[in-house]
Design an enzyme around this catalytic site. Structure first.
Site, PDB file in Angstrom:
ATOM      1  N   ASP A 254       0.011  34.346  27.265  1.00  0.00           N
ATOM      2  CA  ASP A 254       1.072  34.169  26.473  1.00  0.00           C
ATOM      3  C   ASP A 254       1.327  33.229  25.588  1.00  0.00           C
ATOM      4  OD1 ASP A 254       4.317  34.069  26.296  1.00  0.00           O
ATOM      5  OD2 ASP A 254       4.050  35.290  28.039  1.00  0.00           O
ATOM      6  N   HIS A 301       9.551  46.479  23.857  1.00  0.00           N
ATOM      7  CA  HIS A 301      10.865  46.521  23.548  1.00  0.00           C
ATOM      8  C   HIS A 301      11.420  45.376  22.458  1.00  0.00           C
ATOM      9  CE1 HIS A 301      13.479  44.476  26.776  1.00  0.00           C
ATOM     10  NE2 HIS A 301      12.142  43.568  26.555  1.00  0.00           N
TER      11      HIS A 301
HETATM   12  C1  SAM Z   1      10.516  39.914  27.397  1.00  0.00           C
HETATM   13  S1  SAM Z   1       9.407  38.847  28.043  1.00  0.00           S
HETATM   14  C2  SAM Z   1       8.460  39.698  29.084  1.00  0.00           C
HETATM   15  C3  SAM Z   1       7.658  38.943  30.168  1.00  0.00           C
HETATM   16  C4  SAM Z   1       6.685  39.396  31.079  1.00  0.00           C
HETATM   17  N1  SAM Z   1       5.881  40.516  30.712  1.00  0.00           N
HETATM   18  C5  SAM Z   1       7.677  40.285  32.236  1.00  0.00           C
HETATM   19  O1  SAM Z   1       7.602  41.626  32.460  1.00  0.00           O
HETATM   20  O2  SAM Z   1       8.731  39.641  32.835  1.00  0.00           O
HETATM   21  C6  SAM Z   1       8.014  38.797  26.742  1.00  0.00           C
HETATM   22  C7  SAM Z   1       7.226  37.924  26.803  1.00  0.00           C
HETATM   23  O3  SAM Z   1       6.365  38.027  25.596  1.00  0.00           O
HETATM   24  C8  SAM Z   1       5.838  36.586  25.315  1.00  0.00           C
HETATM   25  N2  SAM Z   1       5.772  36.554  23.983  1.00  0.00           N
HETATM   26  C9  SAM Z   1       6.347  36.758  22.728  1.00  0.00           C
HETATM   27  N3  SAM Z   1       5.631  36.581  21.545  1.00  0.00           N
HETATM   28  C10 SAM Z   1       4.257  36.565  21.970  1.00  0.00           C
HETATM   29  C11 SAM Z   1       3.183  36.528  21.168  1.00  0.00           C
HETATM   30  N4  SAM Z   1       3.040  36.376  19.844  1.00  0.00           N
HETATM   31  N5  SAM Z   1       1.889  36.420  21.710  1.00  0.00           N
HETATM   32  C12 SAM Z   1       1.812  36.479  23.488  1.00  0.00           C
HETATM   33  N6  SAM Z   1       3.298  36.426  24.133  1.00  0.00           N
HETATM   34  C13 SAM Z   1       4.295  36.383  23.188  1.00  0.00           C
HETATM   35  C14 SAM Z   1       7.252  35.815  25.594  1.00  0.00           C
HETATM   36  O4  SAM Z   1       6.821  34.253  25.763  1.00  0.00           O
HETATM   37  C15 SAM Z   1       7.495  36.326  27.091  1.00  0.00           C
HETATM   38  O5  SAM Z   1       6.822  35.898  28.167  1.00  0.00           O
END
Ligand code: SAM
Length: 400
Positions: A254, A301
């Site tokens: 992350d 999404h």
């Molecule tokens: C909607 S959450 C989903 C989290 C987890 N996979 C779940 O199912 O609960 C999206 C995740 O993507 C991470 N994220 C957003 N942009 C990112 C990036 N550029 N690189 C890595 N992670 C990222 C956010 O910090 C967050 O934890």
């Protein structure tokens, strides 16, 4: 209410309904049938009714809303976070506006006022106070998403919906894109991670659907699983606990701010379960080469198509032949195919994606086209929609 033992008695509300709900629906039905009127539908307004039938209609509306609230329970209600008695003094706010706000909450079963001026917790407000994941979700919703929702139209007028994650209602409301958390705002990062965890407590987004939604047992012992955008590791932990004897290795990736916020207890358990946290921006080249499975749960999404393609292409250099790519996401049904209460929740999530990232929920064909458009060596394997799950598991195999 809680002492009642079956649903049928719920259809009698002793406080407001002297006789049964079936009785009143029958009266309404008979009235429409005997007067040869068109039965209530969503295509035409309800005509003015005689007062006794209007009375029955009111009773049915009240009782069904009460039944709906009861069956949703406090977790389905949570709306108004605030504090306890003597609020006006503690907050130094005039009593009248406070009362106005709180009584709106009470109407939605958040707090209760057993005697005028005495405020106590209801089950829903207590849940917000005591469950830190729920509290995080309510806080993020009220303070961030509500304001962002109010700016969707402004953002569309200004930027015409060109599909850039920086041109959103969220960016207008808060002066920064949704995932661009300032490095010094660790509280906001931690709150969002907790809010994400809160979803897994409900059945529709429970992690059991990921655990059961793929044939993990067919992977070789000691295999590697990467959870891309895996937040603070809930999914990896659920899999690792379930398949402890298979000694899988997990990488949870992350943003660096999210990984930095993983607490010591979690890190200790991670070590024991074979889970490693890695700071990795998923638009950069994937650092874990040759893993067996790369999981993207609720990641795509959040992103417009072009960003998804960039992210999938950054994965490619790491992929070995036959690596699996799992995308766990909602698969939109055609409009109107779902029960209306579910359709409302699904469309609300779709709009949340619009207001936070110019992104959207997608239908099956759109998922397939999106991944194929990034590279046709992602070969579609199929989809599992676990029973009771809002999210499906979509599977591709890398034929590179
Ligand atoms: C909607 S959450 C989903 C989290 C987890 N996979 C779940 O199912 O609960 C999206 C995740 O993507 C991470 N994220 C957003 N942009 C990112 C990036 N550029 N690189 C890595 N992670 C990222 C956010 O910090 C967050 O934890």
């Amino acid at each position: 209410m809680s002492s009642r033992s079956s649903l049928l008695p719920l259809l009698y509300s002793a406080d407001i309904v002297p006789t049964s709900l079936p009785h009143h629906t029958h009266l309404i039905d008979t009235y429409f049938s005997s007067d040869d009127l068109p039965h209530p539908s969503l295509d035409s307004p309800i005509p003015t009714l005689p007062s006794d039938i209007e009375h029955s209609r009111t009773i049915v509306l009240q009782a069904t809303q009460e039944l709906n609230d009861l069956l949703q329970g406090p977790r389905g209600i949570r709306k108004f976070p605030t504090q306890h008695t003597h609020l006006a003094t503690n907050l130094e706010v005039a009593e009248t506006p406070l009362k106005q706000i709180l009584r709106m909450g009470i109407a939605h079963r958040v707090f209760s006022e057993p005697r005028p001026g005495i405020l106590t917790h209801s089950a829903a407000s207590r849940l917000i106070r005591e469950d830190e994941d729920i509290r995080a979700r309510v806080g993020a919703g009220v303070e961030k998403l509500w304001l962002a929702a109010g700016r969707i139209v402004d953002a569309l007028e200004r930027w015409k919906g060109r599909g850039n994650t920086e041109e959103t209602g969220f960016a207008l409301a808060h002066g920064e894109p949704f995932y661009n958390v300032p490095a010094n705002d660790s509280a906001r990062t931690a709150r969002f991670a907790k809010a994400m965890s809160s979803f897994t407590a409900g059945l529709v987004c429970a992690l059991v659907h990921l655990v059961k939604g793929f044939a993990w047992e067919k992977l070789e012992s000691g295999g590697t699983i990467v959870d891309v955008g895996g937040s603070t590791g809930d999914a990896a932990f659920a899999l690792a606990r379930q398949y402890r004897d298979r000694k899988f290795k997990f990488a949870v990736q992350d943003l660096s701010e999210v990984v930095a916020g993983v607490d010591a207890d979690r890190l200790a358990e991670a070590k024991e379960l074979g889970v490693e946290f890695q700071a990795h921006d998923f638009f950069e080249i994937q650092p874990v080469q040759g893993a067996d499975v790369y999981v993207f749960r609720w990641i795509l999404h959040n992103l417009p198509d072009a960003y998804c393609v960039r992210m999938l292409r950054a994965l490619e250099p790491a992929l070995k032949k036959d690596a699996r790519v799992l995308v766990m996401e909602m698969v939109l049904s055609p409009l109107g195919a779902l029960p209306n209460d579910v359709e409302r929740k699904v469309r609300a999530m779709d709009l949340t994606m619009l207001e936070t990232g110019n992104a959207r929920e997608r239908e099956l064909e759109e998922w397939q086209k999106l991944v194929a458009s990034s590279d046709e060596r992602f070969v579609w394997r199929g989809m599992r929609q676990p029973e009771g799950s809002r999210l499906a598991v979509l599977e591709w195999v890398w034929d590179g």
